[in-house]
Design a protein around this motif. Structure first.
Motif, short mmCIF file in Angstrom:
data_model
loop_
_atom_site.label_atom_id
_atom_site.label_comp_id
_atom_site.label_asym_id
_atom_site.label_seq_id
_atom_site.Cartn_x
_atom_site.Cartn_y
_atom_site.Cartn_z
N HIS A 15 -44.83 -35.58 -16.96
CA HIS A 15 -45.60 -35.62 -15.72
C HIS A 15 -45.86 -34.22 -15.19
O HIS A 15 -46.99 -33.89 -14.79
CB HIS A 15 -44.85 -36.45 -14.67
N CYS A 16 -44.85 -33.39 -15.19
CA CYS A 16 -45.01 -32.00 -14.76
C CYS A 16 -45.97 -31.27 -15.68
O CYS A 16 -46.88 -30.56 -15.23
CB CYS A 16 -43.64 -31.31 -14.73
N ALA A 17 -45.80 -31.44 -16.98
CA ALA A 17 -46.64 -30.72 -17.95
C ALA A 17 -48.11 -31.09 -17.80
O ALA A 17 -49.00 -30.23 -17.89
CB ALA A 17 -46.16 -31.02 -19.36
N GLN A 18 -48.39 -32.37 -17.57
CA GLN A 18 -49.77 -32.81 -17.41
C GLN A 18 -50.39 -32.21 -16.15
O GLN A 18 -51.53 -31.73 -16.16
CB GLN A 18 -49.83 -34.33 -17.37
N GLY A 19 -49.62 -32.21 -15.07
CA GLY A 19 -50.12 -31.61 -13.83
C GLY A 19 -50.29 -30.12 -13.93
O GLY A 19 -51.27 -29.55 -13.43
N ALA A 20 -49.34 -29.45 -14.59
CA ALA A 20 -49.42 -28.01 -14.74
C ALA A 20 -50.62 -27.61 -15.59
O ALA A 20 -51.28 -26.60 -15.32
CB ALA A 20 -48.13 -27.48 -15.35
#
Length: 217
Positions: A155-160
């Protein structure tokens, strides 16, 4: 219950001026853990300041949190003012702000308003969604330099990944890393990747040259 407790501080040895590293913890977390992580890495060459936040309960072993970025801002500005008064060696221009999870989210929101104070951001598992082109442009125009985002969950990676473009378009240096399977944490393999990015994060700030030289030995 007090809004927050006094920040923790690691003071580097020596007599000369030294830069400042801010470490913000996540919700339910403790400043002690973050100071314990960053001080061995940075503490011989920089002040490491770790705001504590507000206790979640009255229990002695409770975790802490930041009520919102306004509360964090008040606490952080008070901690910096106290540092300047107690330690004239602390160079509080263009500080580095690191934040994990809630600390990354709230830290980014506060830094957006004070780019002259917090010019370099290390956002771990939080703070990735708080960017658009106007925000990045404003941060850069006010003195912001570089933003590193490190993720351990998808989730973090996709947003980043989505935030990389607006951050760069605003003029800032940006680095986005995904430690696959690293988990929602600031240490372990995620923390190791964050440490690997530090020379890039501070490479054009000569105040950090003694630390970079020691790291290279």
């Amino acid at each position: 219950m007090a809004e927050h407790r006094a920040a923790l501080l690691s003071v580097p040895p020596g007599q000369g001026r030294a830069p400042v590293w801010i470490a913000l913890h996540g919700a339910g977390d403790r400043a002690e853990d973050h100071c314990a992580f960053w001080t061995p890495i940075l503490g011989r060459h920089a002040f490491v300041l770790c705001p504590r936040g507000t206790p979640m309960t009255r229990a002695p072993d409770t975790g802490f949190f930041f009520r919102d970025h306004h509360a964090l801002g008040r606490e952080l500005q008070a901690a910096v003012a106290a540092l300047e008064q107690a330690e004239p060696r602390a160079d509080t221009r263009g500080m580095v702000l690191s934040g994990y999870s809630q600390g990354g989210i709230m830290g980014a929101l506060h830094a957006h308003l004070h780019p002259d104070q917090f010019s370099r951001l290390l956002l771990i598992e939080g703070g990735f969604a708080e960017w658009d082109v106007p925000t990045a442009t404003h941060f850069y125009a006010g003195g912001g330099k570089r933003v590193a985002i490190v993720c351990g969950i998808a989730h973090c990676a996709q947003g980043a990944a989505k935030s990389r473009h607006p951050i760069a378009k605003g003029g800032l240096g940006v680095s986005v890393s995904h430690v696959h399977g690293g988990g929602h944490r600031f240490d372990g393999r995620v923390g190791a990747r964050a440490v690997e990015l530090l020379p890039w994060l501070v490479e054009d700030d000569p105040r950090w040259n003694p630390w970079r030289s020691a790291l290279a030995q």
